[in-house]
Design a protein around this motif. Sequence first.
Motif, mmCIF file in Angstrom:
data_model
loop_
_atom_site.group_PDB
_atom_site.id
_atom_site.type_symbol
_atom_site.label_atom_id
_atom_site.label_comp_id
_atom_site.label_asym_id
_atom_site.label_seq_id
_atom_site.Cartn_x
_atom_site.Cartn_y
_atom_site.Cartn_z
ATOM 1 N N VAL B 4 6.766 18.192 -29.531
ATOM 2 C CA VAL B 4 5.900 18.895 -28.599
ATOM 3 C C VAL B 4 5.195 17.907 -27.675
ATOM 4 C CG1 VAL B 4 3.897 20.422 -28.370
ATOM 5 C CG2 VAL B 4 5.470 20.735 -30.275
ATOM 6 N N ALA B 5 5.246 18.174 -26.382
ATOM 7 C CA ALA B 5 4.420 17.446 -25.413
ATOM 8 C C ALA B 5 4.046 18.461 -24.352
ATOM 9 C CB ALA B 5 5.201 16.291 -24.806
ATOM 10 N N VAL B 6 2.778 18.776 -24.251
ATOM 11 C CA VAL B 6 2.360 19.785 -23.279
ATOM 12 C C VAL B 6 1.120 19.312 -22.540
ATOM 13 C CG1 VAL B 6 3.329 21.854 -24.340
ATOM 14 C CG2 VAL B 6 1.133 21.015 -25.136
ATOM 15 N N ALA B 18 0.585 15.623 -27.463
ATOM 16 C CA ALA B 18 1.962 15.358 -27.858
ATOM 17 C C ALA B 18 2.009 15.004 -29.330
ATOM 18 C CB ALA B 18 2.539 14.217 -27.027
ATOM 19 N N PHE B 19 2.971 15.576 -30.026
ATOM 20 C CA PHE B 19 3.164 15.210 -31.430
ATOM 21 C C PHE B 19 4.567 15.604 -31.871
ATOM 22 C CE2 PHE B 19 1.474 19.518 -31.550
ATOM 23 C CZ PHE B 19 2.307 20.145 -32.458
ATOM 24 N N THR B 20 4.950 15.102 -33.033
ATOM 25 C CA THR B 20 6.219 15.526 -33.615
ATOM 26 C C THR B 20 5.944 15.946 -35.050
ATOM 27 O OG1 THR B 20 6.654 13.297 -34.393
ATOM 28 C CG2 THR B 20 7.593 13.896 -32.262
ATOM 29 N N ALA B 21 6.831 16.759 -35.582
ATOM 30 C CA ALA B 21 6.690 17.174 -36.976
ATOM 31 C C ALA B 21 8.084 17.457 -37.507
ATOM 32 C CB ALA B 21 5.826 18.426 -37.069
ATOM 33 N N ASP B 22 8.290 17.166 -38.780
ATOM 34 C CA ASP B 22 9.582 17.563 -39.339
ATOM 35 C C ASP B 22 9.391 18.834 -40.156
ATOM 36 O OD1 ASP B 22 8.123 16.108 -41.126
ATOM 37 O OD2 ASP B 22 9.548 14.467 -41.258
ATOM 38 N N THR B 23 9.699 18.807 -41.425
ATOM 39 C CA THR B 23 9.581 20.043 -42.191
ATOM 40 C C THR B 23 8.243 20.091 -42.922
ATOM 41 O OG1 THR B 23 10.728 18.912 -43.949
ATOM 42 C CG2 THR B 23 12.035 20.358 -42.545
ATOM 43 N N GLY B 24 8.001 21.204 -43.578
ATOM 44 C CA GLY B 24 6.820 21.323 -44.421
ATOM 45 C C GLY B 24 5.633 21.910 -43.696
ATOM 46 N N LEU B 25 4.462 21.718 -44.317
ATOM 47 C CA LEU B 25 3.223 22.258 -43.763
ATOM 48 C C LEU B 25 2.563 21.220 -42.870
ATOM 49 C CD1 LEU B 25 1.591 23.996 -46.849
ATOM 50 C CD2 LEU B 25 2.076 25.079 -44.673
#
Lengths: 213, 366
Positions: B4-6, B18-25
């Motif tokens: 995400v980058a907005v 801006a951030f990134t995330a993989d799986t999980g909470l």
Amino acid sequence: MTWHPVILSIQVTIVASLLILIFGLALAVLLARSHFPGKVVFETLINLPLVLPPSVVGYYLLLILGKGGPVVEWLGWRSLFTWQAAVIASAVVGLPLMVQASKGAIANVDPTLEKVARTLGSSEREILWRVTLPLARRGILAGFTLGSARALGEFGATLMVAGSIPGRTQTLPLAIYDAVQSRQYDLANQMVLLMTILSFLALWGVRRLEQPT
Amino acid sequence: MLEVAVARRLDGFQLDAAFTADTGLVVMFGPSGAGKSLTLQAIAGTFLPETGRIVIAGQTVYDSTQQINLPPQVRRVGYVPQHYALFPHLTAKENISFGLRQLSRREQEQRVSELLELFDLRGLEHRRPRELSGGQQQRVALARALAVQPRLLLLDEPFAALDAPLRGALRQELAQVQERWGITTLIVTHDLADAFALGQRVIVYDSGRVIQQGTREEVFFHPATYRVAEFVGTGNILPAVVEQVEEGTLWLRWQGQRIATAPAPFAPGTPVYLCIRPTQILIVRPDRLAERERETLLCGHIVSEMMQAETYTLHMRLEHSNAAHDLEIVLPAYVYHRLSLDAEKRLMVELRRQALHVIPRDVGAT
């Protein structure tokens, strides 16, 4: 008492109400949910019949529906002094009541509900029918009832575009005026009572709709 | 998985996250009005950024340079806004099946029935939202979002409307739901306890920006800046100076005390903040001093005590110090009761080097 004005009034009101429902709803959705240049002017024009003298509304309608007017020139529809002209007059005068109430009710529907519906895959049209209109139904019904009641009671503009031809275009309000003019007070009393009951029922119905259960 | 980058400029507010995330909470944490909800809506497709890029499971759903902007209808993202936004005119069952129009009646029935079972909503299917409790409403909202089999679940302040006792139970339930469905779940919260309990990954927001992202341990125990340290309830953020760099130990000076911390890349003389959470400060009994020689010990007296449900919060003042430099200490109530404090309420505490965290301090800035 002859029943013709009663039947004609009901006929005019039903057709006018249909027009009020369809156009009123479309205009309400448009005004509540979209922005376009000239929106305020447009909305003011729709509301104008609320404050203009009926004779002025009738005069404009004469210009629009009469000889040389756009309806005759472009559509070839000659409606002056027929019951259809009474329908147009009633609808134009009843429309703003419908639009105002429905617009308010639609604008009050929480936009978050519509956002959620979008994420659930619903198209804009589906959202309108499944979320927005059902949630605004009270306001819409109230506006519709008020608009129809106003259409039923239409007098001035109707007189100008449809005349008051007994047995052809003389609606109940016009017949009452006629009865008083010719001093037929018994007849006037009966028709006045009938109008009062119908109008009372309409307003009472609106009150009931406005109260949450 | 999620990228995400907005950015968008609004009245008196600039979103640029801006951030990134993989799986999980994944928890998006920060004060109210920091732009967390707007980011969530941008991912769902109900808020349009000016610039940026959003990639969900390898699919670009928004990219301002490529002019990609998929409508929310096809993003396959489950969105549960604050207060759940259940359709008030529909029953629980109708709410859950709202997004299942394209399925046959039999398939709809089957899926709704599974969800009712799973979320323990049997017997409530014909109730309207206003006839449901807060917890039940939340479960209906989750079931409704999951019914359409999204690839990402977005929850905006899922516990804001609930009482404290219920929050704990629902946190656990949410964690279970996430595990069972294996669906990447983004949770917006301004509540530290929620963030701590749920966030396998934590993204910290402040005034429209992401100021730190990382695992729970990184963010809560190793905040990168003073601001993050403040947000995550570090409690003691003490302005100190690096005194000496030694093999295996970084020596700091704070209030005339020498304090040993784990090695960190700072030169002598560097102004730093020394962070320690109030629950990590240990009370030392005078008869057990011998075992503690490698750690920093501090002496002082208690200037204030406050009782919470299960804990005590104490403020300890060092000798010759003042209120600006008090240490905040949180103890379990039973430990406090065993302290048997004397009249002067003197106390010795230990700052273990693993519990200490050092962050840079710009002199002149707060």
